[in-house]
Motif scaffolding. Structure first.
Motif, PDB file in Angstrom:
ATOM      1  N   VAL A 115      11.514  -0.635 -16.244  1.00 45.00           N
ATOM      2  CA  VAL A 115      11.239  -0.767 -14.811  1.00 45.00           C
ATOM      3  C   VAL A 115       9.732  -0.754 -14.571  1.00 45.00           C
ATOM      4  N   ASN A 116       9.357  -1.350 -13.459  1.00 47.30           N
ATOM      5  CA  ASN A 116       7.975  -1.335 -12.990  1.00 47.30           C
ATOM      6  C   ASN A 116       8.012  -0.942 -11.515  1.00 47.30           C
ATOM      7  N   ILE A 117       7.809   0.348 -11.258  1.00 50.02           N
ATOM      8  CA  ILE A 117       7.881   0.868  -9.891  1.00 50.02           C
ATOM      9  C   ILE A 117       6.453   1.185  -9.436  1.00 50.02           C
ATOM     10  N   SER A 118       5.684   0.159  -9.194  1.00 50.67           N
ATOM     11  CA  SER A 118       4.271   0.360  -8.850  1.00 50.67           C
ATOM     12  C   SER A 118       3.903  -0.167  -7.469  1.00 50.67           C
ATOM     13  N   ASP A 119       4.787  -0.933  -6.834  1.00 44.75           N
ATOM     14  CA  ASP A 119       4.494  -1.482  -5.512  1.00 44.75           C
ATOM     15  C   ASP A 119       5.052  -0.548  -4.447  1.00 44.75           C
ATOM     16  N   GLU A 120       4.169   0.054  -3.647  1.00 44.29           N
ATOM     17  CA  GLU A 120       4.612   1.046  -2.659  1.00 44.29           C
ATOM     18  C   GLU A 120       5.421   0.417  -1.527  1.00 44.29           C
ATOM     19  N   GLY A 121       4.998  -0.747  -1.057  1.00 45.05           N
ATOM     20  CA  GLY A 121       5.686  -1.376   0.059  1.00 45.05           C
ATOM     21  C   GLY A 121       5.387  -0.687   1.381  1.00 45.05           C
ATOM     22  N   ARG A 122       6.091  -1.115   2.418  1.00 45.70           N
ATOM     23  CA  ARG A 122       5.927  -0.556   3.762  1.00 45.70           C
ATOM     24  C   ARG A 122       7.243   0.058   4.237  1.00 45.70           C
ATOM     25  N   ILE A 123       7.132   1.154   4.957  1.00 43.96           N
ATOM     26  CA  ILE A 123       8.324   1.818   5.479  1.00 43.96           C
ATOM     27  C   ILE A 123       8.962   0.913   6.535  1.00 43.96           C
ATOM     28  N   LYS A 124      10.258   0.610   6.346  1.00 43.65           N
ATOM     29  CA  LYS A 124      10.940  -0.255   7.314  1.00 43.65           C
ATOM     30  C   LYS A 124      11.988   0.485   8.132  1.00 43.65           C
ATOM     31  N   ARG A 125      12.523   1.583   7.612  1.00 45.03           N
ATOM     32  CA  ARG A 125      13.486   2.355   8.398  1.00 45.03           C
ATOM     33  C   ARG A 125      13.605   3.772   7.846  1.00 45.03           C
ATOM     34  N   ILE A 126      14.125   4.643   8.693  1.00 39.90           N
ATOM     35  CA  ILE A 126      14.360   6.044   8.319  1.00 39.90           C
ATOM     36  C   ILE A 126      15.802   6.382   8.657  1.00 39.90           C
ATOM     37  N   ARG A 127      16.508   6.937   7.687  1.00 44.86           N
ATOM     38  CA  ARG A 127      17.877   7.378   7.887  1.00 44.86           C
ATOM     39  C   ARG A 127      17.977   8.856   7.522  1.00 44.86           C
TER      40      ARG A 127
END
Length: 423
Positions: free
Chosen positions: A178-190
């Motif tokens: 795996v390559n888990i290095s891209d943080e991304g943007r928060i799109k929702r909260i549950r």
């Protein structure tokens, strides 16, 4: 046949993770001086229960405990799996044991079906809600997917528990890189707000207070209520909140908070010696530290101030760990703030679940695996040391000044589950 050399450790810290790594690597270990200097020396009930769980999960393991309980010798066997039932002590929650099972179950001989009873939610260990909504989806990244399930049959709040969960996990031959290095943007909260043996209105109040704070950050916020009554509600009243923030590329950041009845009120804790001997005695009992000495007024004004300052620091630290919230609204706000704090740290996983990608990347194929963290917790630092000791895996740590995160990179050892046939 050469006998494997016994690896030696001292102290009770990191007891669980060393036994897990010993089981995966097949190396026998000996742990000495387990609380040898404390008044109640030796293993605690939850550590003894964990050893019994390891014995059920494996075949051929040998566990030897000294008469005083201060020394444990563990010779790991084969991870057998199968159908297991285990009753945990009320001193630790189900999460303490399930984390270990999640690390071992994919490499068993047969699929694991574990039924566990005890406390399901507290503020010491990861709750079953976080394991179900955050940890299990992370396993799917490593190729562990079909048949993976965690079902909450009964809730068990502290102090008496009474909860029941069922965990099912398939087996795999090898993990995926795996390559888990891209943080991304928060799109929702549950989130999930649960309540047991109390009015459902308590969970609703937690939801409203948490949403009022989180909607200032992002509008897409939805928190479910999960109310248990009767036999499914365990043996103790309680309520709590688990929140999960999801990014646009599938990363999950979580935080949780549960109500626990406080043993002593804040007013009692705030008596620091100025209010008489009763305040001192109750303070020492509340903090669980009988070694806090009374203030010596004959030592001079400067020394007295230093003693009082130390007492204040210890008391404030105890109050920070106080989860006896006056109202459900306070718990909801606390949970929301904890989630926002985790988001602020950055990284692709939260602090509580850093161990999972690090362990599985180290066990993965002989290829480069990466994970970005928002900072290394003391537990994670020791895990990296133990991974090097048991598996010979060393991570390259790169600090990103711009995002204030840490990128960890390594090549896996190519761990193969020889009990599962290649497809």
């Amino acid at each position: 046949m050469a006998v494997a050399k016994i690896m030696r450790f001292e102290g009770h810290n990191h007891f669980r993770q060393r036994l897990i790594l010993a089981t995966l690597s097949g190396k026998p270990i000996r742990i000495d001086k387990i609380r040898s200097e404390e008044e109640e020396m030796g293993l605690r009930d939850y550590e003894a229960s964990f050893l019994r769980l390891l014995e059920k999960l494996t075949n051929g393991s040998v566990i030897e405990i000294s008469y005083t309980g201060t020394t444990v010798l563990y010779r790991p066997g084969v991870i057998q799996g199968g159908r297991i039932m285990h009753a945990g002590p009320i001193s630790r929650s189900v999460g303490y044991f399930l984390e270990a099972v999640i690390a071992l179950a994919p490499f068993a001989k047969t699929p694991v079906s574990l039924t566990f009873t005890g406390v399901t939610n507290d503020n010491t260990d990861v709750s079953v809600d976080t394991l179900r909504t955050v940890v299990l989806p992370q396993l799917k990244r490593f190729g562990i997917d079909s048949g993976l399930e965690l079902q909450i049959t009964k809730r068990g709040a502290p102090p008496y528990g009474g909860g029941e969960v069922t965990f099912k996990c398939p087996i795999v031959r090898t993990l995926q890189t795996v390559n888990i290095s891209d943080e991304g943007r928060i799109k929702r909260i549950r989130g999930i707000a649960y309540a047991t043996r109390i009015s459902p209105q308590m969970a609703n109040r937690v939801v409203e207070s948490a949403r009022s704070l989180l909607t200032r950050y992002i509008p897409d916020v939805y928190i479910y209520t999960d109310v248990y009554k009767g036999a499914e509600s365990g043996l103790s009243p309680g309520y709590g909140l688990t929140l999960v923030a999801e990014t646009d590329n599938g990363n999950l950041i979580s935080a949780e908070c549960a109500y626990q009845p406080r043993k002593f009120s804040a007013n009692v804790l705030r008596r620091r010696g100025r209010g008489g001997e009763d305040g001192d005695a109750e303070l020492r009992a509340a903090l669980g530290d009988p070694e806090i000495a009374d203030v010596d007024v004959s030592a001079g004004e400067k020394k007295v101030d230093e003693q009082l300052k130390t007492r204040e620091e210890v008391t404030d630290a105890a109050l920070e760990e106080d989860y006896g919230f006056p109202t459900p609204e306070d718990l909801g706000v606390r949970g929301a703030r904890l989630l926002l704090h985790e988001i602020r740290k950055g990284g692709c996983v939260d602090t509580n679940t850093q161990w999972l990608p690090l362990l599985f990347i180290a066990l993965g194929p002989q290829d480069v695996g990466k994970v970005r963290l928002g900072g290394l917790s003391p537990f994670t630092v020791q895990l990296l040391r133990d991974l090097r000791t048991f598996l010979g895996v060393t991570f390259k740590v790169e600090a990103d000044v711009e995002t204030k995160t840490v990128l960890l990179t390594t090549v896996g050892v190519g761990f193969v589950n020889v009990s599962k046939r290649a497809q």
